[in-house]
Design a protein around this motif. Structure first.
Motif, PDB file in Angstrom:
ATOM      1  N   THR A 132      -8.159  -7.769  16.191  1.00  0.00           N
ATOM      2  CA  THR A 132      -7.114  -7.256  17.382  1.00  0.00           C
ATOM      3  C   THR A 132      -6.285  -6.155  16.666  1.00  0.00           C
ATOM      4  N   GLY A 133      -6.504  -5.884  15.531  1.00  0.00           N
ATOM      5  CA  GLY A 133      -5.421  -4.920  14.646  1.00  0.00           C
ATOM      6  C   GLY A 133      -4.388  -5.285  13.995  1.00  0.00           C
ATOM      7  N   SER A 134      -4.549  -6.319  13.394  1.00  0.00           N
ATOM      8  CA  SER A 134      -3.232  -6.852  12.435  1.00  0.00           C
ATOM      9  C   SER A 134      -2.773  -5.693  11.461  1.00  0.00           C
ATOM     10  N   PHE A 135      -3.766  -5.338  10.734  1.00  0.00           N
ATOM     11  CA  PHE A 135      -3.356  -4.321   9.851  1.00  0.00           C
ATOM     12  C   PHE A 135      -2.805  -3.038  10.520  1.00  0.00           C
ATOM     13  N   TYR A 136      -3.689  -2.456  11.501  1.00  0.00           N
ATOM     14  CA  TYR A 136      -3.283  -1.144  12.046  1.00  0.00           C
ATOM     15  C   TYR A 136      -1.948  -1.424  12.857  1.00  0.00           C
ATOM     16  N   SER A 137      -1.378  -2.460  13.228  1.00  0.00           N
ATOM     17  CA  SER A 137      -0.038  -2.741  13.908  1.00  0.00           C
ATOM     18  C   SER A 137       0.710  -2.624  12.836  1.00  0.00           C
ATOM     19  N   ALA A 138       0.402  -3.229  11.386  1.00  0.00           N
ATOM     20  CA  ALA A 138       1.311  -2.901  10.180  1.00  0.00           C
ATOM     21  C   ALA A 138       1.550  -1.822   9.695  1.00  0.00           C
ATOM     22  N   LEU A 139       0.518  -0.964   9.811  1.00  0.00           N
ATOM     23  CA  LEU A 139       0.398   0.442   9.308  1.00  0.00           C
ATOM     24  C   LEU A 139       1.462   1.305  10.174  1.00  0.00           C
ATOM     25  N   LEU A 140       1.510   1.124  11.623  1.00  0.00           N
ATOM     26  CA  LEU A 140       2.297   1.954  12.485  1.00  0.00           C
ATOM     27  C   LEU A 140       3.759   1.598  12.119  1.00  0.00           C
ATOM     28  N   ARG A 141       4.030   0.477  11.630  1.00  0.00           N
ATOM     29  CA  ARG A 141       5.258  -0.130  11.676  1.00  0.00           C
ATOM     30  C   ARG A 141       5.875   0.446  10.274  1.00  0.00           C
ATOM     31  N   VAL A 142       4.843   0.349   8.909  1.00  0.00           N
ATOM     32  CA  VAL A 142       5.332   0.826   7.674  1.00  0.00           C
ATOM     33  C   VAL A 142       5.552   2.269   7.522  1.00  0.00           C
ATOM     34  N   ALA A 156       0.995  -1.344   0.016  1.00  0.00           N
ATOM     35  CA  ALA A 156      -0.082   0.051  -0.007  1.00  0.00           C
ATOM     36  C   ALA A 156       1.021   1.346  -0.072  1.00  0.00           C
ATOM     37  N   ARG A 157       2.038   1.143   0.787  1.00  0.00           N
ATOM     38  CA  ARG A 157       2.959   2.369   0.825  1.00  0.00           C
ATOM     39  C   ARG A 157       3.543   2.659  -0.597  1.00  0.00           C
ATOM     40  N   ARG A 158       3.700   1.495  -1.289  1.00  0.00           N
ATOM     41  CA  ARG A 158       4.478   1.875  -2.638  1.00  0.00           C
ATOM     42  C   ARG A 158       3.191   2.542  -3.528  1.00  0.00           C
ATOM     43  N   LEU A 159       1.947   2.156  -3.418  1.00  0.00           N
ATOM     44  CA  LEU A 159       1.083   2.853  -4.082  1.00  0.00           C
ATOM     45  C   LEU A 159       0.692   4.113  -3.921  1.00  0.00           C
ATOM     46  N   MET A 160       0.735   4.437  -2.600  1.00  0.00           N
ATOM     47  CA  MET A 160       0.414   5.588  -2.105  1.00  0.00           C
ATOM     48  C   MET A 160       1.142   6.655  -2.989  1.00  0.00           C
ATOM     49  N   VAL A 196      -7.931  -0.884   4.471  1.00  0.00           N
ATOM     50  CA  VAL A 196      -7.322  -1.980   4.389  1.00  0.00           C
ATOM     51  C   VAL A 196      -8.216  -2.761   5.068  1.00  0.00           C
ATOM     52  N   CYS A 197      -8.451  -4.187   4.733  1.00  0.00           N
ATOM     53  CA  CYS A 197      -9.399  -4.962   5.486  1.00  0.00           C
ATOM     54  C   CYS A 197      -9.488  -6.412   5.013  1.00  0.00           C
ATOM     55  N   ASN A 198      -9.554  -7.263   5.998  1.00  0.00           N
ATOM     56  CA  ASN A 198      -9.808  -8.528   5.797  1.00  0.00           C
ATOM     57  C   ASN A 198     -11.248  -8.904   6.500  1.00  0.00           C
ATOM     58  N   PRO A 199     -12.100  -8.741   5.544  1.00  0.00           N
ATOM     59  CA  PRO A 199     -13.681  -8.764   6.028  1.00  0.00           C
ATOM     60  C   PRO A 199     -13.980 -10.208   6.444  1.00  0.00           C
ATOM     61  N   PRO A 200     -15.118 -10.140   7.238  1.00  0.00           N
ATOM     62  CA  PRO A 200     -15.513 -11.537   7.800  1.00  0.00           C
ATOM     63  C   PRO A 200     -15.826 -12.558   6.766  1.00  0.00           C
ATOM     64  N   TYR A 201     -15.358 -13.592   6.860  1.00  0.00           N
ATOM     65  CA  TYR A 201     -15.801 -14.344   5.851  1.00  0.00           C
ATOM     66  C   TYR A 201     -16.806 -15.546   6.521  1.00  0.00           C
ATOM     67  N   VAL A 202     -18.164 -14.875   6.356  1.00  0.00           N
ATOM     68  CA  VAL A 202     -19.463 -15.701   6.752  1.00  0.00           C
ATOM     69  C   VAL A 202     -20.273 -15.902   5.484  1.00  0.00           C
ATOM     70  N   ARG A 203     -20.399 -17.148   5.535  1.00  0.00           N
ATOM     71  CA  ARG A 203     -21.176 -17.789   4.273  1.00  0.00           C
ATOM     72  C   ARG A 203     -22.672 -17.302   4.457  1.00  0.00           C
ATOM     73  N   HIS A 204     -23.426 -17.245   3.302  1.00  0.00           N
ATOM     74  CA  HIS A 204     -24.862 -16.740   3.068  1.00  0.00           C
ATOM     75  C   HIS A 204     -25.722 -17.665   3.907  1.00  0.00           C
ATOM     76  N   HIS A 205     -25.484 -18.653   4.341  1.00  0.00           N
ATOM     77  CA  HIS A 205     -26.523 -19.386   5.147  1.00  0.00           C
ATOM     78  C   HIS A 205     -26.404 -19.153   6.400  1.00  0.00           C
ATOM     79  N   TRP A 238      -6.328  -4.783  -5.128  1.00  0.00           N
ATOM     80  CA  TRP A 238      -6.098  -3.268  -4.939  1.00  0.00           C
ATOM     81  C   TRP A 238      -6.844  -2.442  -6.096  1.00  0.00           C
ATOM     82  N   PHE A 239      -7.214  -1.328  -5.530  1.00  0.00           N
ATOM     83  CA  PHE A 239      -8.063  -0.360  -6.479  1.00  0.00           C
ATOM     84  C   PHE A 239      -8.150   1.086  -6.164  1.00  0.00           C
ATOM     85  N   ARG A 240      -8.252   2.040  -6.555  1.00  0.00           N
ATOM     86  CA  ARG A 240      -8.506   3.297  -6.351  1.00  0.00           C
ATOM     87  C   ARG A 240      -9.925   3.932  -6.549  1.00  0.00           C
ATOM     88  N   LYS A 241     -10.295   4.721  -5.872  1.00  0.00           N
ATOM     89  CA  LYS A 241     -11.697   5.146  -6.118  1.00  0.00           C
ATOM     90  C   LYS A 241     -11.781   6.365  -7.072  1.00  0.00           C
TER      91      LYS A 241
END
Length: 520
Positions: A64-74, A44-48, A129-138, A235-238
């Motif tokens: 618990t903040g896996s991506f946020y932890s990485a954000l603070l380190r990158v 993500a930083r390379r694409l900013m 940045v997100c890993n959304p919940p993998y909840v199946r439709h049923h 990856w995409f841009r709005k």
């Protein structure tokens, strides 16, 4: 790894241990591994853009903040202007709040999909940045599904299939939270690239945003130890799609050094139904010519809803004194079928070491009590065990009346793994009167093909053709899950080209009618 990340990993392990695997599966709670989160934030930083000196970060499924932890380190600390997260489950959200309280994070313990999106540019995120919940439709309750469907239509005009998992809605509903020209990175199941309900996401990625890249992990390398799912990063841009641009598809290796890569023009992507073909294969020829559907009606084997009640061996059937007219031979699991040709005894029972029968009866219970008391007793035992209250059984009348399926001449396993270049699925010629459960696909020859199969040599010739379909063709037709597990549905199998069948048996060219012309 810094102190906070070490503490986060410890907390994650403790919290996961307090939840059963089934509970976490229902809620789609599969935490992103720390090294993968770090690699994603590096990408993500390379694409900013150089002008993005201040970053406003959003994670709609915080955990618990896996991506946020990485954000603070990158990212440099001074460049993170704002960070917002949503977490629906206090089990994870409360410890995360305490862990990150000194960092300036705003973590809301609520359902992201129920929140009104940010309306002002200053409140929108530059980086999602997100890993959304993998909840199946049923596992999504109907009122929730209707609400999500309505919001996707209102916000984007995209109609989502009722079979879509929760992650599809997370991606679509995050659109209004992302600032114009903002960057989004999503870690989601790669199944969206092939399945019909994935068309909503494909529509979004091709028409509403500027798709940059999709990386698919090698299916044999499961990213989540506790979930059998093949993953992809998007990856995409709005912004509106860049005219003439060609999104990149990469496969395997690392995000920085994938094993394969290819850029595909959007117009070609619009014509392609299965995106997991890329980057390994070229765009499929949409005029595939003759396919297996022209020659076979393909159906999944029967679903009993309770194999423990409906499927039994001969010893159990004899002990219960069940009449033979209520017992139909049924094939065992493919691992018990050692040969590709299933032969039969004079009664049509497969000559297999493991011989099974399906209990199939249409007579009312009141009649059976008078005429077949042993059968009636077995049915009442099933009712005491609650078999009649199962999802499938409760929708039958009577509940013990299995589908009256005829045996099929050819069969195919619908799940399997590939090794040494071999096809992941097996094909069988069935010379018995056994039916099959839903671990098989059943191939019924259509007319006029059926009329050509009277001779044993013809039947075995067709079997040989089906077996010779190369592994790459099978993989391109089905879908793949974590650990290299391949799956093919009836429609996907039907899309396979039948040209090999025609090449080896040219006499069949006389019966190559399109599906609408065939007698069913």
């Amino acid at each position: 790894m810094n102190r906070l990340e070490s503490e986060r990993l410890r907390i994650q392990a403790e919290l996961d241990a307090l939840r059963t695997q089934s509970a976490r599966n229902m809620m789609g709670q599969f935490a992103t591994p720390g090294p993968l989160a770090y690699e994603i934030l590096q990408s993500a930083r390379r694409l900013m853009r150089p002008s993005d000196r201040q970053v406003r970060f959003l994670d709609p499924a915080f955990g618990t903040g896996s991506f946020y932890s990485a954000l603070l380190r990158v990212f440099p600390a001074a460049s993170v202007a704002d960070a917002l997260g949503f977490e629906i489950d206090p089990h994870y959200g409360m410890p995360a709040t305490r862990l990150w309280e000194s960092t300036g994070l705003r973590l809301e313990l609520s359902d992201f999909t129920t929140r009104c999106p940010a309306t002002s540019r200053s409140d929108q995120a530059d980086l999602v940045v997100c890993n959304p919940p993998y909840v199946r439709h049923h596992h999504i309750e109907r009122p929730v599904k209707l609400r999500l469907h309505r919001k996707a239509m209102e916000q984007l005009g995209i109609r989502v299939s009722g079979l879509a998992g929760l992650y599809v809605y997370f991606m679509l509903l995050s659109h209004q939270w992302l600032a114009a020209d903002g960057l989004a990175v999503w870690l989601i199941p790669s199944e969206f690239m092939d399945v019909n309900y994935g068309s909503a996401l494909k529509n979004y990625l091709l028409n509403h945003v500027d798709l940059i890249r999709i990386h698919r992990f090698d299916p044999s390398e499961v990213q989540f130890e506790d979930a059998l799912v093949s993953s992809a990063i998007v990856w995409f841009r709005k912004r509106r799609p860049t005219p003439g641009s060609a999104p990149e598809f990469t496969l395997g290796g690392s995000l920085h050094a994938p094993r394969r890569r290819r850029c595909l023009p959007r117009e070609e992507l619009r014509r392609e139904r299965k995106w997991t073909r890329f980057p390994s294969a070229s765009v499929a020829n949409q005029d595939a010519g003759t396919t297996l559907t022209d020659f076979f009606a393909i159906k999944r084997g029967i679903a009993t809803g309770a194999n423990g009640f409906f499927v039994m061996d001969r010893r159990k059937a004899d002990a219960l004194a069940l009449p033979s007219r209520f017992l139909c031979p049924v094939l065992p699991s493919p691992r018990f079928v050692k040969t590709d040709i299933i032969t039969a005894d004079p009664l049509g029972v497969p000559r297999l070491e493991r011989q099974l029968f399906a209990f199939r009866c249409q007579q009312p219970l009141d009649v059976l009590k008078r005429t077949e008391p042993a059968t009636a007793n077995y049915i009442r035992a099933g009712e005491r065990d609650g078999v009649n209250r199962g999802y499938l059984a409760s929708r039958r009348d009577p509940w013990y009346s299995l589908e009256a399926r005829e045996p099929s001449m050819f069969l195919c396993t619908y799940m399997g793994r590939s090794s040494n270049g071999q096809a992941p699925f097996r094909v069988f010629l069935n010379e018995s009167r056994a039916i099959a459960t839903n671990v098989y696909l059943m191939l019924y020859p259509k007319e006029p093909l059926r009329r050509t199969l009277g001779e044993e040599s013809a039947r075995r010739g067709v079997l040989g053709c089906l077996k010779r379909i190369v592994a790459s063709h099978w993989k391109g037709s089905g879908r793949v899950y974590g650990g290299g597990l391949h799956k093919v549905e009836p429609r996907e199998l039907g899309h396979l080209s039948a040209r090999l069948l025609l090449k080896v048996h040219p006499e069949l060219n006389a019966v190559t009618f399109r599906q609408g012309q065939l007698e069913l």
